[in-house]
Design a protein around this motif. Structure first.
Motif, PDB file in Angstrom:
ATOM      1  N   PHE A   4       0.841  -1.194   0.000  1.00  0.00           N
ATOM      2  CA  PHE A   4       0.000   0.000   0.000  1.00  0.00           C
ATOM      3  C   PHE A   4       0.879   1.247   0.000  1.00  0.00           C
ATOM      4  O   PHE A   4       0.970   1.962   0.997  1.00  0.00           O
TER       5      PHE A   4
ATOM      6  N   GLN B 275      -2.720   5.017  -0.681  1.00  0.00           N
ATOM      7  CA  GLN B 275      -3.291   5.413  -1.967  1.00  0.00           C
ATOM      8  C   GLN B 275      -4.442   6.391  -1.719  1.00  0.00           C
ATOM      9  O   GLN B 275      -5.367   6.090  -0.978  1.00  0.00           O
ATOM     10  N   GLU B 276      -4.359   7.535  -2.339  1.00  0.00           N
ATOM     11  CA  GLU B 276      -5.377   8.558  -2.130  1.00  0.00           C
ATOM     12  C   GLU B 276      -5.479   9.416  -3.377  1.00  0.00           C
ATOM     13  O   GLU B 276      -4.465   9.717  -4.002  1.00  0.00           O
TER      14      GLU B 276
ATOM     15  N   SER C  86      -7.559   4.602   0.191  1.00  0.00           N
ATOM     16  CA  SER C  86      -7.607   3.147   0.317  1.00  0.00           C
ATOM     17  C   SER C  86      -7.019   2.729   1.654  1.00  0.00           C
ATOM     18  O   SER C  86      -5.971   3.231   2.071  1.00  0.00           O
TER      19      SER C  86
ATOM     20  N   SER D 262     -12.134   1.522   2.369  1.00  0.00           N
ATOM     21  CA  SER D 262     -11.760   2.884   1.982  1.00  0.00           C
ATOM     22  C   SER D 262     -12.469   3.864   2.896  1.00  0.00           C
ATOM     23  O   SER D 262     -13.398   3.510   3.628  1.00  0.00           O
TER      24      SER D 262
ATOM     25  N   GLU E 110     -16.337   0.098   0.219  1.00  0.00           N
ATOM     26  CA  GLU E 110     -15.160  -0.447  -0.447  1.00  0.00           C
ATOM     27  C   GLU E 110     -15.134   0.025  -1.893  1.00  0.00           C
ATOM     28  O   GLU E 110     -16.127  -0.057  -2.610  1.00  0.00           O
ATOM     29  N   GLY E 111     -13.977   0.540  -2.301  1.00  0.00           N
ATOM     30  CA  GLY E 111     -13.874   1.047  -3.665  1.00  0.00           C
ATOM     31  C   GLY E 111     -14.665   2.330  -3.860  1.00  0.00           C
ATOM     32  O   GLY E 111     -15.522   2.419  -4.738  1.00  0.00           O
TER      33      GLY E 111
END
Length: 438
Positions: free
Chosen positions: A216, A240-241, A260, A265, A285-286
């Motif tokens: 990540f 992750q952003e 994420s 998330s 999620e997602g």
């Protein structure tokens, strides 16, 4: 700078309505529509012109074959409107459009394809400058989150892209002398992705190629000032952003980002002026979309519905599937004190923004998916559907259908709509129509 060959190709890819013999301004090759009583009917002049084009095309093809030269592209078939209002003009290109690569819907007629961005004349639809570029494919970001080919943004006068490593490239929509490129600092010299924009500001993220030991890896968020041609800020994110939407209502602007967490998330909201994190809220999620409304945000609620969050992250209301229902909300369309919520089942509801109360509901004759992005102009909501169905115009106050526009051209993509406030630009696959707004 545009090459002569690209200009000739752009002109060959265009098509406009033939004028009537009597000099009327309305297109003569398409009759009928909403009040025409039936399907399309070509004029005598249109039939003769079509026959002439076929004859000339056949002769050129035979000549090209006989001397071993290149075989020219055959004449494009004439698109005809089957229902709805008569187009002001129609443009047809040699390639299919790729509107999913745009950060936001443009405010002028353009045709974006793999060949580049073709700028069109709003009045007549004639091709102007062809902007050729090659945004890189982001191979290390989740493939289902970003389209192949990268994202670009269209401002009032420029196309913005980040295909040159370590630069933001700006191409003027009409004047090559107005092109410019902004060198970026070292921390932004990796791969860049543009994700959202507000007036005069572009937001996005930068990331390095993933390494196997980094499950990540973090990203770096940034804001670029277009008027100042400078980096307003860049901040490191631990995971992750990516920015999704900026809310500019009220006092300080807010920037909503999808972050994420590995097993899910969350929505991370930052100060749009500095990038400083203000608050977070759990997300499904997602987390794929977020819509700014005034000082707050509309986000998926995790059950298929939509949830309204205030400027501090406090929940205001939720509009979710009832017991026995199965549908998924798509990105809502705000309009003052109300918001339109499209569903993948083909239903559109009009909700009161303050409370979420349903003011009206309309069932459309086709399902919707994430590529269907409605918009509202004046008192009309335009909902794009599959290629064979077209675009539905709905009275925004009552939900009553006004008309449906579609053409006879084959296609597999959904329709896409944009507007400059005066005309509606509706297209699919390789064709774009200009339609008077209702």
């Amino acid at each position: 700078m545009q090459s002569p060959s690209s200009e000739e190709a752009a002109r060959e890819g265009s098509w406009q309505w033939d004028e009537a013999d009597g000099g009327a301004e309305a297109p003569a090759d398409v009759l009928g529509g909403a009040g025409g009583g039936g399907g399309p009917r070509l004029s005598r002049r249109g039939l003769l012109a079509g026959a002439g084009l076929l004859a000339v095309g056949g002769a050129v093809w035979a000549l090209g074959r006989s001397d071993g030269g290149p075989v020219p592209r055959p004449p494009l078939p004439v698109p005809t409107a089957l229902s709805g209002p008569t187009p002001l003009w129609t443009y047809r290109d040699a390639q299919a459009m790729t509107p999913e690569r745009l950060v936001a819907a443009p405010r002028r007629p353009v045709f974006l394809s793999k060949a580049g961005l073709q700028v069109l004349d709003p009045v007549g639809g004639g091709p102007g400058r062809l902007l050729v570029f090659d945004p890189p494919t982001p191979p290390d970001w989740p493939s289902d989150a970003e389209p192949s080919g990268g994202k670009v943004a269209i401002g009032p006068d420029h196309l913005f892209s980040a295909e040159s490593k370590g630069h933001l490239d700006a191409r003027h929509l009409s004047d090559p002398a107005g092109d410019w490129s902004l060198p970026l600092p070292d921390e932004l010299s990796t791969r860049l992705q543009l994700t959202c924009t507000t007036t005069g500001v572009l937001y996005g993220f930068a990331w390095a190629p993933f390494r196997q030991e980094e499950l990540f890896p973090g990203t770096r968020l940034f804001a670029l000032g277009l008027d100042e041609r400078t980096v307003l800020w860049s901040v490191a994110a631990p995971r992750q952003e990516r920015p999704l939407a900026a809310a500019t209502g009220g006092g300080a602007g807010l920037l909503a980002c999808a972050r994420s967490l590995g097993d899910g998330s969350e929505l991370a909201v930052r100060d749009a002026a500095t990038g400083r994190e203000l608050w977070t809220a759990p997300g499904p999620e997602g987390l794929r979309w977020c819509v700014a409304v005034g000082e707050g945000f509309l986000v998926p609620d995790g059950t298929g519905g939509v949830r309204m969050l205030g400027p501090g992250g406090e929940p205001r209301w939720a509009h979710s599937p009832a017991r026995g229902e199965s549908w998924r909300a798509l990105p809502p369309v705000p309009d003052g004190a109300r918001v339109f919520v499209p569903r993948d089942s083909g239903v559109v509801t009009c909700n009161e923004l303050a409370t979420g109360a349903v003011l009206w509901s309309r069932k459309l004759p086709f399902p919707l998916d994430s590529r269907s992005r409605p918009l509202v102009v004046g008192g009309t909501l335009y909902v794009p559907g599959p290629a064979a169905v077209g675009v539905c115009a709905i009275d925004a106050a009552t939900g009553r259908p006004r008309w449906t526009f579609h053409d006879s051209g084959p296609g597999r993509d959904v329709w896409t709509v944009s507007t400059d406030g005066t005309r509606l630009y509706a297209g699919h696959d390789d064709v774009l129509h200009a339609i008077p707004t209702a």
